[in-house]
Design a protein around this motif. Structure first.
Motif, PDB file in Angstrom:
ATOM      1  N   LEU A 181      14.884   3.739   1.412  1.00 46.43           N
ATOM      2  CA  LEU A 181      14.249   3.033   0.300  1.00 46.43           C
ATOM      3  C   LEU A 181      14.059   1.555   0.634  1.00 46.43           C
ATOM      4  O   LEU A 181      13.081   0.939   0.200  1.00 46.43           O
ATOM      5  N   SER A 182      14.966   0.973   1.411  1.00 48.95           N
ATOM      6  CA  SER A 182      14.778  -0.408   1.866  1.00 48.95           C
ATOM      7  C   SER A 182      13.540  -0.510   2.758  1.00 48.95           C
ATOM      8  O   SER A 182      12.755  -1.456   2.638  1.00 48.95           O
ATOM      9  N   GLY A 192       4.076   0.010 -10.098  1.00 45.11           N
ATOM     10  CA  GLY A 192       3.349   0.692  -9.037  1.00 45.11           C
ATOM     11  C   GLY A 192       2.001   1.185  -9.513  1.00 45.11           C
ATOM     12  O   GLY A 192       1.915   1.831 -10.557  1.00 45.11           O
ATOM     13  N   LEU A 235       9.976  -2.723 -10.693  1.00 42.33           N
ATOM     14  CA  LEU A 235       8.712  -2.685  -9.967  1.00 42.33           C
ATOM     15  C   LEU A 235       7.620  -2.063 -10.806  1.00 42.33           C
ATOM     16  O   LEU A 235       7.868  -1.211 -11.658  1.00 42.33           O
ATOM     17  N   LEU A 248       2.355  -2.101  -5.014  1.00 43.01           N
ATOM     18  CA  LEU A 248       3.606  -2.326  -5.727  1.00 43.01           C
ATOM     19  C   LEU A 248       3.797  -3.826  -5.924  1.00 43.01           C
ATOM     20  O   LEU A 248       3.621  -4.607  -4.992  1.00 43.01           O
ATOM     21  N   ALA A 288       6.161  -2.020   1.311  1.00 42.42           N
ATOM     22  CA  ALA A 288       5.342  -2.357   0.147  1.00 42.42           C
ATOM     23  C   ALA A 288       5.075  -3.849   0.048  1.00 42.42           C
ATOM     24  O   ALA A 288       3.984  -4.270  -0.364  1.00 42.42           O
ATOM     25  N   PHE A 289       6.049  -4.670   0.452  1.00 38.89           N
ATOM     26  CA  PHE A 289       5.911  -6.112   0.278  1.00 38.89           C
ATOM     27  C   PHE A 289       5.594  -6.844   1.579  1.00 38.89           C
ATOM     28  O   PHE A 289       5.705  -8.068   1.645  1.00 38.89           O
ATOM     29  N   LEU A 306      10.420  -0.278   0.484  1.00 37.88           N
ATOM     30  CA  LEU A 306      10.132  -1.514  -0.244  1.00 37.88           C
ATOM     31  C   LEU A 306       9.680  -2.615   0.714  1.00 37.88           C
ATOM     32  O   LEU A 306       8.800  -3.417   0.378  1.00 37.88           O
ATOM     33  N   ASN A 307      10.260  -2.666   1.898  1.00 38.83           N
ATOM     34  CA  ASN A 307       9.812  -3.639   2.892  1.00 38.83           C
ATOM     35  C   ASN A 307       8.358  -3.388   3.270  1.00 38.83           C
ATOM     36  O   ASN A 307       7.570  -4.333   3.423  1.00 38.83           O
ATOM     37  N   MET A 350      12.647   1.491 -10.663  1.00 44.37           N
ATOM     38  CA  MET A 350      13.496   0.899  -9.632  1.00 44.37           C
ATOM     39  C   MET A 350      14.575   1.913  -9.267  1.00 44.37           C
ATOM     40  O   MET A 350      15.143   2.549 -10.158  1.00 44.37           O
ATOM     41  N   PRO A 358       6.454  -6.823  -8.104  1.00 45.57           N
ATOM     42  CA  PRO A 358       7.694  -6.988  -8.878  1.00 45.57           C
ATOM     43  C   PRO A 358       7.405  -7.435 -10.305  1.00 45.57           C
ATOM     44  O   PRO A 358       6.499  -8.244 -10.553  1.00 45.57           O
TER      45      PRO A 358
END
Length: 369
Positions: free
Chosen positions: A185-186, A222, A220, A212, A192-193, A189-190, A241, A214
């Motif tokens: 999941l990290s 989406g 978040l 995505l 995504a951003f 998210l990495n 989240m 914040p």
């Protein structure tokens, strides 16, 4: 005229390409091919389950009371009848012909999407988006409680359809200690951003838009433009989240602005330490909810074979890994091909994301903190 021809050409190309996407690995542009041998103990292995008997029977219509649990079933895929023998090329590694075709098709599709950009791509699909929104409103109007609150004869009885994919990714013995649901999941998210990362948009060939952002409360938002089966769906999840299950409130709780609320028909899944809850909502301004999202993740321990055991259960050595249940609860009037199409979509994108996270952690391209 030129715009119309471009639009037709792009859609024809995409329609031809998407028929290949089933369960073949989706190589990124800088892809290093992995072995296609499912018995190779040195490679990541991903097993999948979908809705029951998707090739012959419709997805399940779920009708049950609050205290009951929905069914879980396996999914099978039939082989082609025609047999074609390919003489191996000298170049290594050797990929199957369908995988080679997919590799080239994905590369071409990536280039077309990049050249068009999100604004022009959405403009090309404006008629499909309009028709999809219209169909979703018709589905909601024909549905039962809870998606149509006007049909509420028994507030403790629900009529829904479940679209679900279930994936388990296991790595070789003594491999990565940090390939876990948390690091996956990290990585997600990495991706995504990181504006330059292609991972989310390339996760499925039918991702025409995915974004995505914040929220101020730390959750978040989406947004995604993609077809669910034959139905183009332009939707967003206002707030979600990954959180532990004990932080997810039940429907009788009074939530704060950033507290996920589990619907009463959702399973507890208490052994899955990370879960996501959200409402899939139309982007047309109507704020109509078309599906309830419930994703759950947990770590898988290595089997006995990794400890040198010779027991029957340890015949195939597999290391630790990740298990993901991806459930979408939908209105009972949703057509079966839409329910099944969404299940297949979830399977393909998570199959790719689980592979890519493993590759990036193993190569050091992504370093979990």
């Amino acid at each position: 005229m030129l715009t119309a021809m471009l639009r037709l050409g792009v859609l024809l190309f995409i329609a031809t390409t998407l028929g290949l996407c089933r369960m073949l690995p989706y190589p990124r542009y800088n892809y290093s091919p992995l072995s296609e041998d499912e018995n190779d103990e040195n490679m990541l292995k991903i097993s999948t389950q979908q809705n029951p008997d998707s090739n012959s029977n419709p997805p399940p219509r779920i009708q049950y009371h609050e205290s009951e649990s929905p069914p879980q079933n396996d999914h099978s895929i039939s082989d082609l009848e025609l047999a074609i023998t390919i003489i191996p090329r000298k170049q290594q590694p050797h990929l199957s012909t369908p995988s080679l075709e997919l590799l080239h098709a994905r590369r071409a599709l990536k280039k077309l999407k990049s050249l068009l950009g999100p604004v022009r791509l959405r403009a090309l699909l404006k008629d499909e988006i309009h028709d999809g929104n219209k169909e979703w409103h018709s589905i909601l109007a024909s549905s039962s409680y809870p998606f149509n609150t006007a049909n509420n004869s028994n507030p403790r009885k629900y009529s829904l359809k479940l679209s679900q994919s279930h994936l388990i990714a296991t790595q070789p013995c003594n491999s990565l200690q940090n390939y876990t649901s948390t690091t996956f999941l990290s990585w997600f998210l990495n991706s995504a951003f990181t504006p330059s990362s292609p991972n989310l948009i390339q996760g499925h060939p039918e991702h025409y838009g995915i974004n995505l952002t914040p929220n101020p409360d730390g959750t978040l938002r989406g947004e995604v433009l993609e077809p669910w089966g034959p139905l183009m769906t332009d939707s967003y999840v206002p707030r979600f989240m990954p959180v532990p299950p004990d932080e997810i409130k039940n429907s009788n709780s009074r939530p704060t602005s950033n507290t996920p609320v589990k619907k009463p028909w959702m399973r507890p899944l208490k052994t899955y330490p990370l879960q996501m809850i959200g409402d899939e909502t139309l982007m047309d301004g109507s704020e109509k909810v078309i599906a309830n999202l419930h994703y759950a993740y947990r770590d898988i321990a290595a089997n006995e074979g990794c400890d040198g055991s010779t027991s029957e259960n340890a015949s195939k050595k597999r290391g630790s890994g990740i298990e993901a249940i991806l459930a979408m609860w939908m209105p009972d009037a949703t057509p079966d091909d839409v329910v099944q199409g969404l299940s297949e979509h979830l399977e393909v994108e998570y199959y790719n994301w689980l592979r890519w996270a493993y590759e990036d952690i193993k190569s050091g391209a992504f370093k979990p903190t």
